[in-house]
Design a protein around this motif. Structure first.
Motif, PDB file in Angstrom:
ATOM      1  N   ARG A   1       1.009  -1.048   0.251  1.00 21.92           N
ATOM      2  CA  ARG A   1      -0.189   0.194  -0.043  1.00 21.92           C
ATOM      3  C   ARG A   1       1.044   1.414  -0.164  1.00 21.92           C
ATOM      4  NH1 ARG A   1      -3.927   3.072   3.982  1.00 21.92           N
ATOM      5  NH2 ARG A   1      -2.618   1.547   5.385  1.00 21.92           N
ATOM      6  N   PRO A   2       0.854   2.179  -1.108  1.00 20.19           N
ATOM      7  CA  PRO A   2       1.388   3.207  -1.284  1.00 20.19           C
ATOM      8  C   PRO A   2       1.411   3.917   0.214  1.00 20.19           C
ATOM      9  CG  PRO A   2      -0.256   3.070  -2.848  1.00 20.19           C
ATOM     10  CD  PRO A   2      -0.119   2.162  -1.936  1.00 20.19           C
ATOM     11  N   PRO A   3       2.291   4.996   0.904  1.00 17.54           N
ATOM     12  CA  PRO A   3       1.927   5.811   1.520  1.00 17.54           C
ATOM     13  C   PRO A   3       1.006   7.022   0.955  1.00 17.54           C
ATOM     14  CG  PRO A   3       4.216   5.978   1.778  1.00 17.54           C
ATOM     15  CD  PRO A   3       3.859   4.833   0.752  1.00 17.54           C
ATOM     16  N   ARG A   4       0.327   8.081   1.701  1.00 16.71           N
ATOM     17  CA  ARG A   4      -0.070   8.682   0.855  1.00 16.71           C
ATOM     18  C   ARG A   4       0.585  10.433   1.378  1.00 16.71           C
ATOM     19  NH1 ARG A   4      -5.078   6.789  -1.435  1.00 16.71           N
ATOM     20  NH2 ARG A   4      -6.172   8.645  -2.092  1.00 16.71           N
ATOM     21  N   ALA A   5      -0.049  11.015   0.903  1.00 14.01           N
ATOM     22  CA  ALA A   5       0.948  12.876   1.488  1.00 14.01           C
ATOM     23  C   ALA A   5       0.355  13.105   1.500  1.00 14.01           C
ATOM     24  CB  ALA A   5       1.560  13.179   0.449  1.00 14.01           C
ATOM     25  N   LEU A   6       0.359  13.727   3.137  1.00 11.74           N
ATOM     26  CA  LEU A   6      -0.871  14.559   3.972  1.00 11.74           C
ATOM     27  C   LEU A   6       0.157  16.306   3.715  1.00 11.74           C
ATOM     28  CD1 LEU A   6      -0.601  13.047   7.242  1.00 11.74           C
ATOM     29  CD2 LEU A   6      -2.258  13.116   5.858  1.00 11.74           C
ATOM     30  N   ARG A   7      -0.756  16.873   3.467  1.00 11.40           N
ATOM     31  CA  ARG A   7      -0.703  18.082   2.624  1.00 11.40           C
ATOM     32  C   ARG A   7      -1.508  19.658   3.854  1.00 11.40           C
ATOM     33  NH1 ARG A   7      -0.900  17.605  -3.986  1.00 11.40           N
ATOM     34  NH2 ARG A   7       1.512  16.864  -4.017  1.00 11.40           N
ATOM     35  N   PHE A   8      -0.644  20.823   3.543  1.00  8.53           N
ATOM     36  CA  PHE A   8      -1.019  21.044   3.896  1.00  8.53           C
ATOM     37  C   PHE A   8      -2.413  21.985   2.828  1.00  8.53           C
ATOM     38  CE2 PHE A   8      -1.658  26.585   3.544  1.00  8.53           C
ATOM     39  CZ  PHE A   8      -2.286  26.461   4.733  1.00  8.53           C
ATOM     40  N   ASP A   9      -3.560  22.197   3.427  1.00  7.53           N
ATOM     41  CA  ASP A   9      -5.224  22.467   2.754  1.00  7.53           C
ATOM     42  C   ASP A   9      -5.319  24.045   2.206  1.00  7.53           C
ATOM     43  OD1 ASP A   9      -6.945  22.018   1.644  1.00  7.53           O
ATOM     44  OD2 ASP A   9      -8.596  21.170   2.794  1.00  7.53           O
ATOM     45  N   ASP A  10      -4.819  24.244   1.572  1.00  3.62           N
ATOM     46  CA  ASP A  10      -4.370  25.227   0.944  1.00  3.62           C
ATOM     47  C   ASP A  10      -5.348  25.825  -0.189  1.00  3.62           C
ATOM     48  OD1 ASP A  10      -2.911  24.350  -0.871  1.00  3.62           O
ATOM     49  OD2 ASP A  10      -1.487  25.386  -1.263  1.00  3.62           O
ATOM     50  N   ARG A  11      -6.500  24.742  -0.774  1.00  8.84           N
ATOM     51  CA  ARG A  11      -7.819  24.655  -2.105  1.00  8.84           C
ATOM     52  C   ARG A  11      -7.934  25.563  -1.911  1.00  8.84           C
ATOM     53  NH1 ARG A  11      -8.497  18.268  -1.780  1.00  8.84           N
ATOM     54  NH2 ARG A  11      -8.842  18.717   0.388  1.00  8.84           N
ATOM     55  N   ASN A  12      -9.306  26.555  -2.990  1.00 14.22           N
ATOM     56  CA  ASN A  12     -10.255  26.942  -2.710  1.00 14.22           C
ATOM     57  C   ASN A  12      -9.988  27.811  -1.346  1.00 14.22           C
ATOM     58  OD1 ASN A  12     -11.268  25.745  -4.396  1.00 14.22           O
ATOM     59  ND2 ASN A  12     -11.376  24.221  -3.140  1.00 14.22           N
ATOM     60  N   LYS A  13      -8.415  28.623  -0.787  1.00 10.37           N
ATOM     61  CA  LYS A  13      -8.969  29.705   0.150  1.00 10.37           C
ATOM     62  C   LYS A  13      -8.070  30.883  -0.355  1.00 10.37           C
ATOM     63  CE  LYS A  13      -8.522  26.774   4.326  1.00 10.37           C
ATOM     64  NZ  LYS A  13      -8.180  24.863   3.942  1.00 10.37           N
ATOM     65  N   LEU A  14      -9.223  32.265  -0.386  1.00  6.22           N
ATOM     66  CA  LEU A  14      -8.972  33.121  -0.954  1.00  6.22           C
ATOM     67  C   LEU A  14      -8.621  33.971  -0.712  1.00  6.22           C
ATOM     68  CD1 LEU A  14     -12.239  33.834  -3.507  1.00  6.22           C
ATOM     69  CD2 LEU A  14      -9.165  32.815  -3.534  1.00  6.22           C
ATOM     70  N   VAL A  15      -6.684  34.770  -0.632  1.00  6.96           N
ATOM     71  CA  VAL A  15      -6.840  36.270   0.119  1.00  6.96           C
ATOM     72  C   VAL A  15      -7.010  37.510  -0.874  1.00  6.96           C
ATOM     73  CG1 VAL A  15      -5.064  37.046   1.711  1.00  6.96           C
ATOM     74  CG2 VAL A  15      -5.088  34.548   0.904  1.00  6.96           C
ATOM     75  N   VAL A  16      -7.929  38.994   0.394  1.00  5.17           N
ATOM     76  CA  VAL A  16      -8.152  39.833  -0.312  1.00  5.17           C
ATOM     77  C   VAL A  16      -6.696  40.658  -0.101  1.00  5.17           C
ATOM     78  CG1 VAL A  16      -9.529  41.617  -0.539  1.00  5.17           C
ATOM     79  CG2 VAL A  16     -10.028  39.551  -0.595  1.00  5.17           C
ATOM     80  N   CYS A  17      -5.944  40.520  -1.447  1.00  7.84           N
ATOM     81  CA  CYS A  17      -4.335  42.285  -1.188  1.00  7.84           C
ATOM     82  C   CYS A  17      -5.050  43.012  -1.761  1.00  7.84           C
ATOM     83  CB  CYS A  17      -3.196  41.536  -1.447  1.00  7.84           C
ATOM     84  SG  CYS A  17      -2.938  39.435  -1.074  1.00  7.84           S
TER      85      CYS A  17
ATOM     86  N   GLY B   1      -8.740  35.571   4.963  1.00  4.04           N
ATOM     87  CA  GLY B   1      -7.524  36.634   5.451  1.00  4.04           C
ATOM     88  C   GLY B   1      -7.789  37.926   4.404  1.00  4.04           C
ATOM     89  N   ALA B   2      -7.018  38.853   4.915  1.00  6.00           N
ATOM     90  CA  ALA B   2      -6.972  39.841   4.315  1.00  6.00           C
ATOM     91  C   ALA B   2      -5.210  40.712   4.962  1.00  6.00           C
ATOM     92  CB  ALA B   2      -8.272  41.116   4.146  1.00  6.00           C
ATOM     93  N   GLY B   3      -4.433  41.049   3.735  1.00  3.37           N
ATOM     94  CA  GLY B   3      -3.412  41.812   3.631  1.00  3.37           C
ATOM     95  C   GLY B   3      -3.849  44.027   2.677  1.00  3.37           C
ATOM     96  N   VAL B   4      -3.201  44.419   3.659  1.00  4.55           N
ATOM     97  CA  VAL B   4      -3.186  45.394   3.499  1.00  4.55           C
ATOM     98  C   VAL B   4      -2.587  46.292   3.676  1.00  4.55           C
ATOM     99  CG1 VAL B   4      -4.597  47.272   3.599  1.00  4.55           C
ATOM    100  CG2 VAL B   4      -5.917  45.855   4.558  1.00  4.55           C
ATOM    101  N   GLY B   5      -1.709  47.029   2.293  1.00  9.26           N
ATOM    102  CA  GLY B   5      -0.133  47.317   2.467  1.00  9.26           C
ATOM    103  C   GLY B   5      -0.704  48.764   2.274  1.00  9.26           C
ATOM    104  N   LEU B   6       0.555  49.852   2.972  1.00  7.63           N
ATOM    105  CA  LEU B   6       0.199  51.040   3.563  1.00  7.63           C
ATOM    106  C   LEU B   6       1.557  51.913   2.977  1.00  7.63           C
ATOM    107  CD1 LEU B   6      -1.741  50.848   6.591  1.00  7.63           C
ATOM    108  CD2 LEU B   6      -2.937  51.619   4.331  1.00  7.63           C
ATOM    109  N   PRO B   7       0.857  53.183   2.654  1.00  4.71           N
ATOM    110  CA  PRO B   7       2.453  53.769   2.076  1.00  4.71           C
ATOM    111  C   PRO B   7       2.577  54.731   3.509  1.00  4.71           C
ATOM    112  CG  PRO B   7       0.102  55.200   1.098  1.00  4.71           C
ATOM    113  CD  PRO B   7      -0.260  53.994   2.040  1.00  4.71           C
TER     114      PRO B   7
END
Ligand SMILES: [Zn+2]
Length: 393
Positions: free
Chosen positions: A77-93, A148-154
């Motif tokens: 039985r091949p080992p399965r990889a466990l991954r960080f679930d970054d699927r369908n996650k949106l960030v507003v920048c 989440g959201a990130g806001v860059g400011l001058p």
């Protein structure tokens, strides 16, 4: 995707003496996009099998980890990889400039899903400017929820909001209130950061890289990365090189109220204020005329030279491997060439060995940097521990 996700993460090898909280396990999985098998995790962490599985169950239940296709085909039985679930996650920048805001929607894998720009006037209230940017962001989200959201400011940004904004272009804003208002409107955590610093994070190609990113638009700012780590300074004011005094600016009043700042002679604002360039009403018009109007070319070249004067000290002090210059003015070839010549003239030779001086990927670097910073903050081990304990409570 083979990109090393963590900003401060080293070579992709698990760190020695790894802690074994669920948050640390997630950090380990995030450091390797290919994921790890359960056997790998047992070996790296030295955890008891039952403890490891219990932590993983909590991460599965919270939607933070998923099991992907088998790692490799082999007998049995091949080992399965466990991954960080970054699927369908949106960030507003959101990058807020003096006259425009750039809004990007990114996946956690840093792919740009949607983008838009809106005219703003930073002299207006934070409610007005943030309201315009959020309206566009909500339209791009089209009913989807951002993680989440990130806001860059001058302006200099202190994560703890202790730094005064009095001498900055945001003197009339209150960052604590801005953050709370944006969190309410977007219904997700919002991170505020200086724009040039976000750009520097977006420019990182290699996890142990040392680089300086400089943004020259209406104002001048820079972000510093030393061996993969973002340098904010003791109070969040690191990299604010626009207000370094240089002899050539003596007698020129800066917007900050002082005399002789670099920004008083080398920024987009200074170019627009030059009497010989009075016919240009906006920085965009001026920049677009750089190739055709010799007066613009000469002024831009001189501004680049003066930036090089100040940056030579930065290069000699930090010895970065790369200097990425971005922003509306910063990417102009005449500006960058003059800046490069001056740095090569002024900086101490050992700090120039193999130094790359290049245009920043200014269209997307800030958004990508913000996305990275949001991910680092959202999935920091302490925050994950807190999240999981709230779920079980
Ligand atoms: Zn100043």
């Amino acid at each position: 995707m083979t990109e090393q996700r963590t900003l401060v993460g080293g070579s992709g090898q698990p760190p020695a003496g790894l802690a074994t909280r669920a948050g640390d396990l997630l950090q380990l999985l995030r450091s390797n996009a290919a994921g790890y098998s359960r056997a790998d995790l047992l070996e790296f962490t030295g955890m008891a099998r039952s403890t490891l599985y219990e932590r993983l169950d909590a991460l599965f239940a919270a939607g933070l980890v998923y099991e992907s296709t088998p790692l490799r085909s082999q007998r049995g039985r091949p080992p399965r990889a466990l991954r960080f679930d970054d699927r369908n996650k949106l960030v507003v920048c959101i990058e807020i400039g003096h006259t425009h805001a750039g809004i990007h929607l990114l996946s956690l894998g840093r792919e740009i899903v949607a983008a838009a720009r809106v005219s703003v006037d930073i002299r207006e209230s934070q409610e007005a400017v943030a309201g315009q940017a959020i309206e566009v962001a909500l339209r791009l989200l089209d009913g989807r929820q951002a993680v989440g959201a990130g806001v860059g400011l001058p302006a200099p940004v202190d994560p703890l909001h202790r730094l005064g904004l009095e001498r900055t272009v945001l003197a009339h804003w209150d960052l604590q209130r801005l953050q709370e208002a944006m969190e309410a409107m977007l219904d997700c955590p919002v991170l505020l950061e200086n724009d040039a610093r976000s750009m520097a994070v977006g420019e990182v190609r290699n996890p142990l890289e040392s680089l300086v990113a400089v943004k020259v638009s209406t104002g001048i700012g820079s972000g510093i990365i030393v061996r993969g780590a973002l340098v904010r300074g003791a109070h969040g004011a690191a990299g604010d090189i626009g207000h370094v005094r240089i002899p050539e600016a003596s007698g020129h009043r800066c917007r900050c109220g002082r005399d002789g700042c670099l920004a008083a002679v080398a920024s987009g604002r200074a170019l627009l204020a030059a009497p010989q360039l009075a016919k240009y009403r906006t920085l965009r018009q001026l920049v677009d005329a750089c190739g055709s109007d010799p007066a613009v070319g000469a002024a831009v070249t001189e501004a680049g030279r003066l930036l090089g004067r100040a940056l030579a000290a930065t290069v000699s002090t930090l010895n970065p491997g790369r200097l990425a210059v971005g922003g509306l003015v910063g990417v102009l070839p005449d500006f960058l060439a003059a800046c490069r010549r001056q740095i090569l003239d002024d900086a101490f030779e050992p700090s120039l060995v193999d130094l790359e001086i290049v245009p920043a990927d200014s269209r997307t670097a800030t958004a990508v940097g913000l996305c990275r910073l949001v991910e680092e903050s959202l999935y920091a081990p302490e925050r994950i521990e807190q999240l999981l304990s709230q779920r079980t409570a």
